[in-house]
Design an enzyme around this catalytic site. Structure first.
Site, mmCIF file in Angstrom:
data_model
loop_
_atom_site.group_PDB
_atom_site.id
_atom_site.type_symbol
_atom_site.label_atom_id
_atom_site.label_comp_id
_atom_site.label_asym_id
_atom_site.label_seq_id
_atom_site.Cartn_x
_atom_site.Cartn_y
_atom_site.Cartn_z
ATOM 1 N N ASP A 1 0.865 -1.186 0.000
ATOM 2 C CA ASP A 1 0.000 0.000 0.000
ATOM 3 C C ASP A 1 0.893 1.225 0.000
ATOM 4 O O ASP A 1 2.130 1.104 -0.029
ATOM 5 C CB ASP A 1 -0.975 -0.013 1.193
ATOM 6 C CG ASP A 1 -2.323 0.586 0.814
ATOM 7 O OD1 ASP A 1 -2.337 1.752 0.373
ATOM 8 O OD2 ASP A 1 -3.346 -0.104 0.927
ATOM 9 N N HIS B 1 -2.776 3.206 -4.763
ATOM 10 C CA HIS B 1 -2.197 2.776 -3.480
ATOM 11 C C HIS B 1 -0.755 2.311 -3.685
ATOM 12 O O HIS B 1 -0.319 1.331 -3.075
ATOM 13 C CB HIS B 1 -3.038 1.653 -2.853
ATOM 14 C CG HIS B 1 -4.312 2.153 -2.221
ATOM 15 N ND1 HIS B 1 -4.346 2.780 -1.004
ATOM 16 C CD2 HIS B 1 -5.599 2.137 -2.668
ATOM 17 C CE1 HIS B 1 -5.605 3.114 -0.710
ATOM 18 N NE2 HIS B 1 -6.385 2.742 -1.714
ATOM 19 N N GLU C 1 -9.771 2.895 -5.235
ATOM 20 C CA GLU C 1 -9.435 4.296 -4.974
ATOM 21 C C GLU C 1 -8.301 4.819 -5.877
ATOM 22 O O GLU C 1 -7.348 5.419 -5.398
ATOM 23 C CB GLU C 1 -9.065 4.471 -3.493
ATOM 24 C CG GLU C 1 -10.194 4.047 -2.566
ATOM 25 C CD GLU C 1 -9.839 4.113 -1.078
ATOM 26 O OE1 GLU C 1 -10.714 4.512 -0.294
ATOM 27 O OE2 GLU C 1 -8.711 3.744 -0.707
HETATM 28 C C1 TNX Z 1 -10.670 1.983 2.117
HETATM 29 S S1 TNX Z 1 -11.519 -0.837 1.432
HETATM 30 C C2 TNX Z 1 -9.632 1.225 1.606
HETATM 31 C C3 TNX Z 1 -8.434 0.973 2.429
HETATM 32 C C4 TNX Z 1 -8.510 1.713 3.742
HETATM 33 C C5 TNX Z 1 -9.897 1.602 4.307
HETATM 34 C C6 TNX Z 1 -10.010 2.253 5.652
HETATM 35 C C7 TNX Z 1 -10.541 -0.524 0.319
HETATM 36 C C8 TNX Z 1 -10.598 -1.387 -0.808
HETATM 37 N N1 TNX Z 1 -9.727 0.549 0.430
HETATM 38 O O1 TNX Z 1 -7.292 1.351 1.703
HETATM 39 O O2 TNX Z 1 -7.585 1.147 4.617
HETATM 40 O O3 TNX Z 1 -10.812 2.203 3.433
HETATM 41 O O4 TNX Z 1 -11.162 1.863 6.276
#
Ligand code: TNX
Length: 563
Positions: free
Chosen positions: A231, A301, A367
């Protein structure tokens, strides 16, 4: 005495049984001893006055052993400090725990069950008999047996990392005689995928800690360990071809301060797993019938990867200077769509596939700040060449490219539900996480848009609902971390337990595409192993039951009692 089939949720029946059978039943082989999580399909209590007595003369025997059944035998001999299993003799043996895989003996329940994980556990005064079609089924039975034994048995379990090493058990017997209630349990899982995600990027957990966690997973019949390995805040897996990924990418200069996450704590933080350690974890999990699904999160990420190899990023975007992230949240560091990047990713996934036998390989995909590609002239040229009309479509190219690469090696890509925005091939599995409606925070009812979209496009789906199964959310308000963004999300145990997919909205064919469920332990606010266990349980126990036990067979009140 009475016998009779009870559903585990049927408290009235249970009370009745206790009343009819008298106090003796409660004290000698009390109903507490058939408290099992996740709730089995069917429990038939037999003669409570004739339990099986497990003692120093009890032997572990097997009949018709499949190849990986030695894991089950080792587990039981380790748990009970018994000598290794030997082949059963002919006829009915007494004073034994019999692992019976002989198809000729399969009861009707096993014959008709469609699950390879089904089992029947039968206890009477003569023997404990475990019947299953597969070693995994027998392992499930062994975990049920473990739970119906007196809890003191856990006290003589050696530290997890010593177990199932192939050596003879290191512990000594800590009991003279154990009474096991006479019972028949017929059981099989509702879903084949029952997982937990552990984020080892935001915080690092040692190999021994992960093993301890895997042992707790096995106790709950979880069978997928989703290992979030990379990440923005740290790259945690050794890749031989790219040593800088761990040399640089596994260290961040500081972390958010616990009391004030907007500020840094000025403490360098890092760690990674060598390939030998990864193999060790994979083998340890396999001995517990847990498949490790690795996640290498791309194309977003990716700050830690790009801090190590900046050339694979969007180097022409003004201000591009990737570093391992020192704050939580999403960054602009995403991979650039170019041949050298795809070659890099193929090489990384090649090593990943060598380490992880799992059919499923997770590529993240969540994301992604696609607008960064809009700012890169090189990415724009790529977009034009591909005749794309939006930057988001570039993510689709990444997904398809890696999906084909994995498929060529017999593997299946799984990724977060953002893959749906970019035309992912229907052969990829989608992990649906965004079930919290806009403007809502958990505890809130789920929204099904992403699930429905995935199913309509023909994907297999795993449910990892952030509205119910995000175990990084605090369970109770008094645990506030001080970060208002984080603390507004609250996920109490009962809320987790009441999660249920909207089967009434789905056709039978669509229902078949739900592979299972998974809880997530994102670790921004989980700084050490104690907190990991604390956040995981008991909500992970609830998830195990939602994923394992039939819908009409669950009751929160009963779950709490068994817990
Ligand atoms: C979203 S869930 C993310 C993570 C974060 C999390 C925190 C997901 C696929 N991505 O990178 O850690 O929220 O709750």
């Amino acid at each position: 005495m009475i016998g009779g089939t009870i559903s585990s949720e049927n408290i009235t029946w249970r009370c009745l049984l206790v009343l009819v059978s008298g106090v003796l039943m409660v004290t000698s082989s009390g109903l507490g001893q058939v408290s099992v999580i996740p709730a089995p399909q069917e429990i038939t209590l037999a003669n409570a006055e004739s339990p099986f007595v497990l003692g120093s003369s009890t032997r572990l025997v097997w009949r018709s052993q499949p190849a990986d059944a030695h894991y089950v035998a080792e587990f039981l001999s380790s748990l009970l400090a018994m000598p290794a299993a030997v082949p059963a003799g002919h006829g009915n043996e007494h004073d034994v725990i019999l692992l019976d895989f002989d198809p000729d003996n399969w009861p009707q329940y096993l014959r008709t069950s469609s699950s390879p994980e089904a089992y029947v556990l039968h206890v009477d005064a003569q023997r404990i008999q475990i019947q299953a079609k597969t070693a995994h089924g027998a392992f499930n039975a062994a975990q049920t047996l473990r739970q119906i034994l007196p809890a003191t048995i856990e006290d003589c379990v050696p530290p997890a990392h010593q177990q199932l090493s192939g050596d003879s058990p290191t512990k000594t017997r800590c009991y003279d005689r154990l009474e096991v209630p006479a019972v028949t349990i017929r059981d099989a899982p509702r879903y084949a995928w029952r997982g937990l995600l552990v984020d080892t990027s935001r915080h690092f957990f040692s190999v021994d800690e992960l093993k301890k966690f895997l042992e707790l997973m096995a106790l709950h019949k979880f069978n997928i360990f989703h290992w979030h390995l990379t990440d923005d805040q740290g790259w945690r897996i050794e890749i031989k071809k790219y040593p800088l990924l761990t040399e640089r990418g596994s260290w961040r200069e500081e972390s958010p301060m616990r009391s004030d996450p907007k500020r840094g704590d000025r403490v360098r933080y890092g760690g990674y797993y060598t390939q030998d350690q990864v193999r060790d974890i994979v083998a340890y999990a396999a001995a517990r019938f847990i498949t490790v699904v690795p996640e290498i999160d791309i194309p977003g990420h990716s700050s830690a990867a790009l801090a190590s190899y900046p050339e694979f990023g969007n180097t022409d975007v003004p201000g591009y200077a990737p570093a391992v992230a020192t704050r939580w949240g999403v960054t602009d560091n995403i991979f650039a769509p170019k041949e050298t990047t795809f070659a890099f990713l193929e090489n990384v996934f090649t090593e990943v596939m060598e380490l992880f036998p799992s059919r499923y390989i997770h590529i993240g995909g969540d994301e992604v700040r696609a607008k960064v590609w809009c700012k890169s002239s090189a990415a724009q040229a790529f977009l034009a060449q591909q005749h794309f009309d939006s930057c988001e479509q570039i993510q689709g190219y990444f997904t398809r490219h890696i999906a084909e690469f994995l498929a060529a090696h017999g593997r299946t890509l799984v990724g977060w539900d953002e893959l749906l925005n970019s035309n992912a091939p229907s052969t990829t599995a989608i992990m649906v996480w965004r079930t919290t409606a806009e403007e809502e925070v958990p505890p809130s009812p789920p929204t099904w848009e992403n699930l429905m979209a995935a199913l309509k496009s023909g994907h297999d789906v795993i449910l990892a609902p952030d509205s119910h199964f995000y175990l990084d959310d605090e369970e109770i308000k008094s645990n506030a971390t001080g970060d208002p963004d984080h603390d507004s999300w609250l996920t109490p145990l009962s809320h987790t337990y009441f999660f249920e997919p909207p089967l009434e909205l789905l056709s039978a064919a669509e229902q078949q595409h739900i592979l299972g469920m998974e809880g997530a332990l994102w670790s921004e606010y989980i700084w050490d192993y104690n907190k990991l266990e604390y956040m995981a349980f008991p909500r992970a126990s609830a998830i195990s039951e939602v994923a394992w036990s039939a819908r009409d067979h669950r009751s929160f009140a009963d779950f709490e009692k068994r817990l």
